[in-house]
Design a protein around this motif. Structure first.
Motif, short mmCIF file in Angstrom:
data_model
loop_
_atom_site.label_atom_id
_atom_site.label_comp_id
_atom_site.label_asym_id
_atom_site.label_seq_id
_atom_site.Cartn_x
_atom_site.Cartn_y
_atom_site.Cartn_z
N LEU A 281 0.91 -1.35 0.00
CA LEU A 281 0.12 0.10 0.18
C LEU A 281 0.88 1.26 -0.11
N GLU A 282 2.13 1.32 0.59
CA GLU A 282 2.70 2.01 0.77
C GLU A 282 3.74 2.54 -0.54
N ALA A 283 3.97 1.38 -1.13
CA ALA A 283 5.09 1.86 -2.07
C ALA A 283 3.58 2.33 -3.69
N ALA A 284 2.05 2.20 -3.36
CA ALA A 284 0.86 2.51 -4.30
C ALA A 284 0.45 3.66 -3.37
N GLY A 285 1.68 4.54 -2.31
CA GLY A 285 1.31 6.13 -2.42
C GLY A 285 0.55 5.98 -1.83
N CYS A 286 0.30 5.34 -0.35
CA CYS A 286 -1.08 5.75 0.43
C CYS A 286 -0.64 5.49 1.86
N ASP A 287 -1.07 6.53 2.71
CA ASP A 287 -0.43 6.73 3.70
C ASP A 287 -1.54 5.49 5.03
N VAL A 288 -0.96 4.88 5.75
CA VAL A 288 -1.08 3.77 6.62
C VAL A 288 -1.35 3.72 7.89
N VAL A 289 -2.95 3.62 8.24
CA VAL A 289 -2.99 3.40 9.70
C VAL A 289 -3.35 2.31 9.74
N VAL A 290 -3.05 1.70 10.97
CA VAL A 290 -3.64 0.26 11.30
C VAL A 290 -4.12 0.77 13.24
N PRO A 291 -5.53 0.74 12.91
CA PRO A 291 -6.05 1.09 14.09
C PRO A 291 -6.22 -0.33 15.37
N GLU A 292 -5.27 0.29 16.58
CA GLU A 292 -5.19 -0.47 17.66
C GLU A 292 -6.46 -1.42 17.97
N VAL A 293 -7.98 -0.98 18.22
CA VAL A 293 -9.12 -0.95 18.61
C VAL A 293 -9.66 -2.41 18.21
N GLN A 294 -9.42 -2.26 16.97
CA GLN A 294 -9.65 -3.54 16.33
C GLN A 294 -9.16 -4.56 16.06
N THR A 295 -10.61 -5.86 16.05
CA THR A 295 -10.43 -7.10 16.54
C THR A 295 -10.80 -8.00 14.98
N CYS A 296 -12.07 -8.60 15.62
CA CYS A 296 -12.29 -10.02 14.07
C CYS A 296 -13.54 -8.24 12.80
N CYS A 297 -13.61 -9.10 12.51
CA CYS A 297 -15.07 -8.69 11.72
C CYS A 297 -16.14 -8.65 11.63
N GLY A 298 -16.11 -9.54 12.82
CA GLY A 298 -17.31 -10.49 13.37
C GLY A 298 -18.38 -12.19 12.20
N GLN A 299 -17.35 -12.32 11.24
CA GLN A 299 -18.24 -13.63 10.15
C GLN A 299 -18.06 -14.63 10.96
N PRO A 300 -17.39 -15.19 12.06
CA PRO A 300 -17.62 -15.89 12.68
C PRO A 300 -19.57 -15.70 13.65
N ALA A 301 -19.60 -14.99 14.53
CA ALA A 301 -20.73 -14.55 14.82
C ALA A 301 -22.07 -14.46 13.74
N TRP A 302 -21.48 -13.84 12.63
CA TRP A 302 -22.51 -13.63 11.69
C TRP A 302 -23.43 -15.42 11.21
N ASN A 303 -22.15 -15.91 10.68
CA ASN A 303 -21.99 -17.23 9.82
C ASN A 303 -23.12 -18.63 10.76
N SER A 304 -22.76 -17.87 11.96
CA SER A 304 -23.24 -19.15 12.79
C SER A 304 -24.38 -18.95 13.37
N GLY A 305 -25.76 -17.85 12.27
CA GLY A 305 -26.95 -17.22 13.12
C GLY A 305 -26.65 -16.61 14.15
N ASP A 306 -25.92 -16.10 15.33
CA ASP A 306 -25.57 -15.05 16.26
C ASP A 306 -25.40 -13.49 15.66
#
Lengths: 474, 248
Positions: B29-54
């Motif tokens: 991404l940096e080679a492609a000219g982007c400023d990359v940030v990594v938000p600290e509070v992220q964990t998971c997108c929630g897919q395990p819950a979504w696909n388990s019916g939760d």
């Protein structure tokens, strides 16, 4: 509920299917057969994608106004001298059909291919009342001789090898005909000779119907063997049995759907026989049945109307989702324990039999989406399987270990700092357990994974830990 | 054009198993000219819950992701599966939810890595040394392929980097991972991954490349169990420029 299944035993049935060498050999042909033929047929029809949109719209319109079109269909059939019977469930459908057979004084009934009669277990019901019911579709005939249920909604004996067909014929027909039993052609000729006799002796012919056309009161069967035509035109009485959702408004609509059906099912431009039946024989007709009955079966379908599963009723039973499903390709149809296997069955079976009876089926999917990608009426099958998982989860039917695991994960995932700590500790631990080779062969609580695979060991430091460290070092 | 501020959604599998995929993504991404940030509070997108019916679990995590990635031009993940999930957030929350509009906005700026590089940035990576890739075959991960239409993009990047792809015959067939599916139905999953390995073997490739870590762990795990010469890499790992020494 109204559809009998053995879907609770799915995991055991999977093990049996995976260990069955004959079945695996038969399934191997499926992967590179019907899917390739469908692909070629779709490539030859530039408007295929547009037809899919049209077909979905036709089905949605009909389902929205289903009461209207069912009554119109009934009226059109009655005007042409036929009879329409509405059956609320399997029991009442069987009772209606038995009564028609009795009135005709039937001892022997021939049948064309029909999944709804499999669903309601009509053969068993008629047999219990002294009426012999003989399948005339070659695949169904083979399955009937082998005392099995169909393993595919279009190709019922797709799981059976040629040599096994020869064995079944030897058991039931006795001595081999002059052509022997080594070649498919001679087996077909043998079956044809046997089944022909039954056509001439049958008192009643029962078929399914791919479509029921409201404007003309016509039932349509789309077939390749001609047995359906002999079933419905030779005996005195023809009974067409189908689901209430199979009604379509017009002949034009039926033709749009038929163009998609054959291509999606078998890659044919058109099936060999597309037969339209409208009423009983008229005075000027050279042949045809004296009486024409249509039995429209609900059996749980109307409960899907207005629910998140309504789009499933668009289904035209082409079987493309089965053919393209990698799960079906591993286990075949019988492991599902339902006459409706594969992705369409994973949605329909719980709708008709209850999620408590069929919970495995919508769970046994990777959501790869191959089914939805080929569905001629664009049913969002993975989404609907997920809806069943929601119903299962909400009613507390999901397995306890799964609920527990999910609960722990959810607790941690919502607390980033706790999650980081646990992940960092876990990654370090597994890194050590992975040893020099960098793979884990065994994992506590992870047998589902390590039964087949090693677990690639983590790098040791999580991304977020490494990211934080690098930023501090800068 | 102003440099884009891109938030890296690391994904939980990359975080835990293969952090190098995350760092490789940042370098690309940096080679492609982007400023990359990594938000600290992220964990998971929630897919395990979504696909388990939760639904509730999925909803809570969707809101957390929305919170973590506000104010960025784009959210990029080295995974079609997780981005497919982010695109589902409007459906997860439902139109009556107070954060629904933000979910729609997030879904509109959420991109899988290769499609972001090719479709949004028209990026061409620097040539990769031939030794690191002798005969590559590419597995199309299902979510990326069928939910996001990702098929040409990784191949375009590989071609631009001078890496020839030898196509396997069943590149678009599922490998059998499927999240919790692979542990709930190991016999079916195992049969599927064996079919995938057979397809890889028929291609003659010695390197399997794919764009999702779930597929990668599944295929690599089976390769390791059977023992053989084929190695498995994430597409970011094979494309990314070498790490510059001494930091920036």
């Amino acid at each position: 509920m109204t559809l009998a299944t053995q879907s609770r035993n799915f995991p055991e049935q999977v093990r049996v299917a995976r260990a069955d060498g004959n079945l695996q050999q038969a399934l191997g042909r499926l992967k590179f057969g019907l899917t390739l033929m469908r692909g070629a047929a779709v490539d030859r029809l530039p408007e295929f994608e547009r037809l899919r949109d049209e077909a979905a719209a036709i089905r949605d319109h009909t389902l929205t106004h289903l009461d209207h079109y069912l009554l119109r269909f009934e009226q059109a059939v009655t005007e042409r001298g036929g009879h329409v019977h509405f059956a609320v469930d399997a029991e009442s459908a069987n009772a209606i059909i038995l009564e028609i057979c009795r009135e005709a004084g039937a001892r022997k009934v021939t049948k064309g291919k029909s999944m709804v009669t499999e669903e309601i277990e009509l053969n068993e019901h008629l047999a219990a009342h002294g009426i012999e019911c003989l399948e005339t579709d070659l695949g169904e005939y083979i399955v009937q001789l082998r005392r099995e249920r169909p393993s595919h909604i279009v190709a019922p004996a797709i799981h059976v090898l040629k040599s096994q067909v020869a064995d079944a014929f030897a058991e039931h027909h006795g001595e081999a005909p002059p052509g022997g039993r080594d070649e498919a052609a001679s087996l077909m000729a043998e079956a044809r000779a046997v089944i022909r006799r039954h056509f001439l002796e049958a008192d009643v012919g029962i078929t399914g119907a791919n479509f029921a056309i409201a404007e003309t009161g016509t039932t349509v069967i789309v077939t390749n063997e001609g047995n359906g035509d002999l079933t419905q035109s030779l005996p005195k009485v023809h009974i067409a049995v189908t689901g209430i959702e199979k009604v379509v408004p017009t002949l034009e609509d039926a033709s749009t759907l038929i163009r998609l059906l054959s291509r999606s099912a078998t890659g044919q431009e058109a099936a060999v026989y597309n037969t339209f039946s409208t009423g009983p024989r008229r005075a000027e007709d050279p042949d045809g049945p004296e009486a024409f009955h249509v039995v429209l079966v609900d059996n749980g379908r109307s409960s899907m109307l207005g629910s998140e599963f309504q789009e499933m009723l668009r289904c035209i039973r082409c079987g493309a989702c089965l053919n393209h499903c990698p799960v079906y390709g591993q286990v075949g149809g019988q492991a599902y324990g339902s006459v409706y296997p594969g992705p369409m069955g994973a949605v329909l079976t719980p709708s008709l039999a209850g999620i408590d009876a069929a919970g495995h089926l919508p769970n046994a999917s990777t959501f790869c989406g191959a089914c939805e990608a080929v569905c001629p009426v664009r049913i969002p099958l993975p989404k609907m399987m997920r809806h069943w998982r929601e119903r299962e989860f909400e009613s507390g039917l999901a397995p306890r270990t799964q609920r527990l695991g999910l609960g722990i994960w959810r607790f941690a995932a919502r607390r980033p700092r706790l999650y980081r700590t646990l992940a960092a500790a876990g990654a370090r631990l597994l890194r050590i357990a992975g040893g020099r080779r960098g793979y884990l062969r065994r994992l506590p609580l992870g047998r589902g994974w390590t039964a087949w695979r090693d677990l690639p060991a983590p790098a040791g430091e999580t991304f977020h830990a490494a990211w934080r460290r690098r930023r501090h070092e800068r | 054009m102003a440099r884009r501020r891109v938030g890296l959604f690391v994904t939980c599998l990359v975080d835990f198993f293969r952090p190098e995929v995350g760092f490789a993504s940042i370098r690309l991404l940096e080679a492609a000219g982007c400023d990359v940030v990594v938000p600290e509070v992220q964990t998971c997108c929630g897919q395990p819950a979504w696909n388990s019916g939760d639904r509730q679990g999925a909803e809570a995590l969707a809101v957390a992701v929305i919170d973590a990635f506000t104010g960025l031009d784009a959210v990029v993940a080295p995974s079609g599966s997780c981005i497919g999930m982010l695109r589902q957030f409007p459906a997860v929350l439902g139109s009556a939810h107070a954060r629904h509009d933000e979910a729609v906005a997030l879904a509109a700026r959420a991109f899988e890595l290769t499609s972001f590089l090719v479709d949004e940035l028209s990026f061409e990576p620097a040539p990769v040394q031939a030794s690191s890739a002798s005969a590559v075959t590419y597995h199309d991960a299902c979510s990326g392929l069928r939910e996001l239409g990702i098929q040409a993009q990784p191949r375009a990047l590989l071609a631009a980097a001078g890496i020839a792809v030898t196509e396997m015959d069943a590149a678009t067939v599922c490998c059998g991972f499927g999240g919790t599916f692979c542990v709930k139905y190991p016999e079916i999953s195992g049969g599927m991954v064996d079919d995938k390995l057979a397809s890889i073997e028929r291609s003659g490739a010695d390197t399997l490349v794919t764009g999702d870590l779930g597929c990668l762990l599944n295929i690599e795990g089976r390769l390791a169990r059977l023992g053989g010469p084929v190695r498995a890499l994430h597409v970011a790992e094979i494309l990314a420029p070498e790490e510059s020494k001494g930091g920036k």
